[in-house]
Scaffold this active site. Structure first.
Site, short mmCIF file in Angstrom:
data_model
loop_
_atom_site.label_atom_id
_atom_site.label_comp_id
_atom_site.label_asym_id
_atom_site.label_seq_id
_atom_site.Cartn_x
_atom_site.Cartn_y
_atom_site.Cartn_z
N SER A 99 0.97 -1.10 -0.25
CA SER A 99 0.02 -0.37 0.30
C SER A 99 0.87 1.22 -0.13
O SER A 99 1.83 1.32 0.74
CB SER A 99 -0.62 -0.30 1.43
OG SER A 99 -0.27 0.35 2.31
N ASP A 100 0.58 2.47 -0.74
CA ASP A 100 0.71 3.61 -0.13
C ASP A 100 0.56 3.48 1.07
O ASP A 100 -0.46 3.40 2.18
CB ASP A 100 0.24 5.21 -0.97
CG ASP A 100 0.95 6.05 -1.29
OD1 ASP A 100 1.81 6.19 -0.33
OD2 ASP A 100 0.85 7.03 -2.52
N TRP A 101 2.19 4.44 1.75
CA TRP A 101 1.99 4.99 3.25
C TRP A 101 0.48 5.12 3.97
O TRP A 101 0.33 6.98 2.67
CB TRP A 101 2.66 5.44 3.87
CG TRP A 101 4.19 4.96 4.37
CD1 TRP A 101 4.74 5.04 4.97
CD2 TRP A 101 4.36 3.62 3.14
NE1 TRP A 101 5.69 3.85 4.97
CE2 TRP A 101 5.54 3.97 4.22
CE3 TRP A 101 4.36 3.18 1.89
CZ2 TRP A 101 6.19 2.14 3.35
CZ3 TRP A 101 5.18 2.70 1.44
CH2 TRP A 101 6.01 2.03 1.95
N GLY A 102 -0.41 4.82 4.71
CA GLY A 102 -1.94 4.75 4.80
C GLY A 102 -3.03 5.21 3.80
O GLY A 102 -3.69 5.60 4.05
N ALA A 103 -2.65 4.17 2.72
CA ALA A 103 -3.96 3.83 1.92
C ALA A 103 -5.37 2.99 2.53
O ALA A 103 -6.14 2.90 2.14
CB ALA A 103 -3.34 3.51 1.13
#
Length: 744
Positions: free
Chosen positions: A228-232
């Site tokens: 995931s993108d960070w916090g996605a």
């Protein structure tokens, strides 16, 4: 496509496998069983390994690393071999710092010039983005460091980026926004792919099974890990079920219980967890091989490489001749030069946000210019500030006086980090007003003015393009950009960079103008496939500088174009001759078109490109490129498949999308498209089938004659067959062929 990923270690419990699928902290994964902890970090143009506090906004300190040109600059090289060399250097620095996965490259399409992350993406064209992205991945992974192809997918704006839905039709999605990802996955085999924050047609990327499993794995054959993108990740269970393998950053294990509960209740199948754990084990195996060799980095050598690369990324946009019949550039040592602009003293060389690199050193442009000036006098003036400090009128007056007292003025203009960055989109594409006022005043005092541009996103140049004789565009050039610009200004390096995106006359001309950045958490991609130069060319709009444009200190002639059909695709060859007096390189661009197509198409599309060797005056080189058959295909929405349309295919070869030097046409065999006839097929479609045409003829009133080719077909050809019942024309013969219309 590649070796099968290994299964997680025998005997791992469900809880241990669950732990493998999320981070241990901000940048690393958990060590579980025989799977070691892995370190992932930004970024695409330099290794940003943080030393203390962790963040994804480029705020906290990080280890010193070479800052190579960001994608906005690197793409202007159009040179896959050069990009691969940068990848190798980045991989070595990552390995030396203990990094297992370098988060890049970013290959999203530059749909709109206001996009805040334009500095981190390559181009408005999917072929250029895909080819350069694949070269970057190949280079980094060659030294045992993984890459993370991002941001998958349709991450084309920063506004409301964690909620906004990119609403796009199937054809532009496939032909424009997914094509580069497809190319990189198939050609370079990245070890990881990073899903984006946004929703796609209403579904979050992290929870999109069609995107992460059916397309990426089943269709394209991806055999790596999806992170995931960070916090996605909004719903970790839904994400794992859709095809996400690793959630970042770590949450301390607070989300593990939801995954375990979902497994116990049957909401999540254990095979999904096994897939994710297996992907982590496979990634660990791949990166482990890179640990066998101890790597040390010579930062001086890498700085020299960064300067070479940056020099190849500089685009000479304009270089007019004067009364002495000589272009203003290159500058001559001994000339009195006034160097003006804040960026000459405090260069803007990288983007703002998550990929911000702590550069090992930074070349200052005015210092590098002084090093070349010889016995010439170099004066400097700040001219403006990017933070609004100091007296703008006083700064401008000092700069004008310096320009008037020199033989030539070199004026540095552009955008500061506060004016563009990850996290927000711009509202316009203008240069700041104080810079435009400064430019007008300087040119009035010194007509021999060179403008040097630094920016991550396109800026409108119409206010200055007719006022100054020479414009040099660097985009963002990394830590050695100051030296590279001096190399180009004094002719030590002959510029060979080419624009990777169009410079419009005005923002309102951009195809996406009315549909950016969207509203109420939705952005409609209303321009369809007509992104960038495709849209400008289709509407016949003037542009300030076209896609692919770039000048040289020498001239090149094109001759002897040959185009042959090769394995269903094209083999294109052309002879390039250096007809000028300076050694230089040319970027040969091949475009294709299908006039008279059954589907809407742009006037031309980039199909291949190549960079020549350094050619001395009068030297020639035969440049040959392949256009694979897949590059000639369009997405047929009727059957959800790639289709090559048969018929004549125009081939154009030139120095930009609007500087076509040679043309040819060849006949391409098309793919057969089998469209089953139903009661919803039209009369025109049905008549093309002999059996249905015969059945239709028996339905027609006496004296109607042959409908095919008649004026009657023009009138009623678009009528669906089931409407024939309204006129009493649904004959038993048609029912025998198509079935009962009431059963549909």
């Amino acid at each position: 496509m590649a070796e099968k990923g290994r299964e997680p270690e025998d005997g791992l419990s469900i809880a241990e496998r669950t732990t493998l699928t999320r981070g241990a902290d901000f940048w690393s994964t958990e060590a579980v069983g025989g799977v070691p902890s892995l370190v992932l970090t930004d970024g695409p143009h330099g290794v940003r390994k943080q030393t203390g506090a962790s963040d994804h906004l480029g705020l906290a300190d990080s280890e010193p690393a070479t800052c190579f040109p960001p994608a906005v600059g690197l793409a202007q090289s159009w040179d896959r071999d050069l990009v691969e060399r940068v990848g190798v250097a980045l991989g070595r620095e990552a390995r030396a710092l203990g990094v297992d996965v370098l988060l890049g490259p970013g290959i999203n399409i530059k749909r709109d010039p206001r996009g805040g992350r334009s500095f981190e993406y390559y181009s408005e064209d999917p072929l250029l983005s895909g080819v350069l992205g694949a070269a970057w991945v190949t280079g980094v992974q060659s030294v045992g460091v993984g890459t993370s192809l991002k941001h998958f997918a349709l991450n084309n704006a920063e506004t409301d980026r964690m909620r906004s839905s990119s609403d796009v039709d199937a054809r532009p999605m496939r032909e424009i926004y997914l094509r580069a990802f497809d190319h990189v996955v198939r050609v370079a085999r990245p070890w990881t792919v990073m899903c984006s924050y946004n929703r796609i047609n209403g579904v979050h990327a992290a929870e999109n099974r069609w995107l992460l499993t059916e397309l990426l794995r089943d269709e394209w054959g991806f055999d790596g890990l999806v992170v995931s993108d960070w916090g996605a990740v909004r719903d970790r269970v839904a994400a794992v079920r859709a095809g996400l393998d690793l959630t970042m950053p770590g949450d301390g294990g607070t989300g593990d219980a939801a995954v375990i509960a979902a497994l116990e209740s049957g909401v999540l199948d254990e095979s999904s967890l096994d897939r994710a754990a297996s992907a982590m084990a496979t990634l660990a195996d791949r990166t482990r091989a890179g640990h066998d060799e101890a790597i040390t980095v010579d930062h001086d050598t890498h700085h020299r490489l960064a300067r070479e690369v940056a020099g190849r990324c500089v685009v000479l946009l304009k270089n007019d001749r004067h009364v002495d019949e000589k272009p203003l550039l290159p500058l001559t040592p001994g000339t009195r030069i006034a160097v003006i602009g804040e960026f000459a003293q405090a260069p803007r060389y990288q983007g703002g946000g998550s990929s911000h690199v702590n550069a090992t050193r930074v070349d200052i442009p005015i210092d590098e210019i002084r090093a070349f000036a010889g016995d010439g006098i170099v004066t400097s003036a700040r001219g403006f500030t990017t933070d609004g400090s100091d007296d703008a009128a006083a700064l401008r007056a000092t700069a004008v006086a310096a320009a008037a007292d020199a033989d030539v003025a070199v004026l540095f203009l552009g955008l500061g980090e506060r004016q563009e960055s990850e996290g927000f989109d711009r509202t316009d594409i203008e240069l700041p007003a104080d810079q435009l006022e400064l430019a007008a005043a300087v040119v009035d005092a010194q007509p021999r003015t060179v403008v040097v541009l630094s920016h991550g996103g396109v800026v409108r140049l119409a206010p200055i393009v007719d006022a100054v004789p020479a414009i040099v565009d660097g985009g963002l050039l990394g830590q050695a950009g100051g030296g590279a610009l001096a190399d180009v200004l004094f002719g030590v390096v002959n510029p060979s960079g080419r624009l990777a995106e169009t410079v419009p006359v005005r923002l309102a001309d951009c195809p996406s103008f009315l549909d950016f950045p969207g509203e109420h958490s939705h952005v409609r991609y209303g321009e369809g496939i007509f992104v960038g130069y495709r849209g400008f060319d289709a509407r016949g709009l003037p542009v300030t500088f076209p896609f692919g444009h770039g000048l040289s200190y020498t001239d090149f002639a094109y001759s002897d174009l040959s185009v042959d059909v090769d394995d269903g695709g094209l083999r294109v060859a052309v002879t390039v001759t250096n007809t000028g007096a300076v050694t230089g390189r040319e970027v040969v661009q091949v475009y294709t078109a299908r006039t008279g197509s059954a589907v809407v198409r742009p006037p031309r599309e980039l199909a291949a490109f190549a960079v020549t060797d350094d050619l001395v005056p009068d030297a020639t080189q035969r440049v040959s490129v392949t256009v694979p058959r897949s590059q000639l295909a369009h997405w047929d929405v009727r059957i959800d498949a790639w289709v090559v349309e048969g018929g004549p295919r125009d081939v154009e070869v030139g120095a930009s999308s609007r500087d076509i030097r040679l043309e040819a046409s060849v006949e391409i065999a098309g793919d057969e498209v089998d469209l089953p006839l139903t009661w919803q097929s039209t009369l025109a479609e049905a008549i093309a089938d002999p059996a249905v045409a015969e059945a239709l003829a028996s339905s027609m009133p006496e004296g109607a004659g042959d409908m095919a080719g008649s004026d009657l077909l023009t009138l009623v050809g678009s009528m669906p067959l089931d409407r024939l019942r309204n006129f009493g024309l649904a004959s038993p013969a048609l029912v025998d062929l198509l079935g009962d219309p009431d059963d549909v």
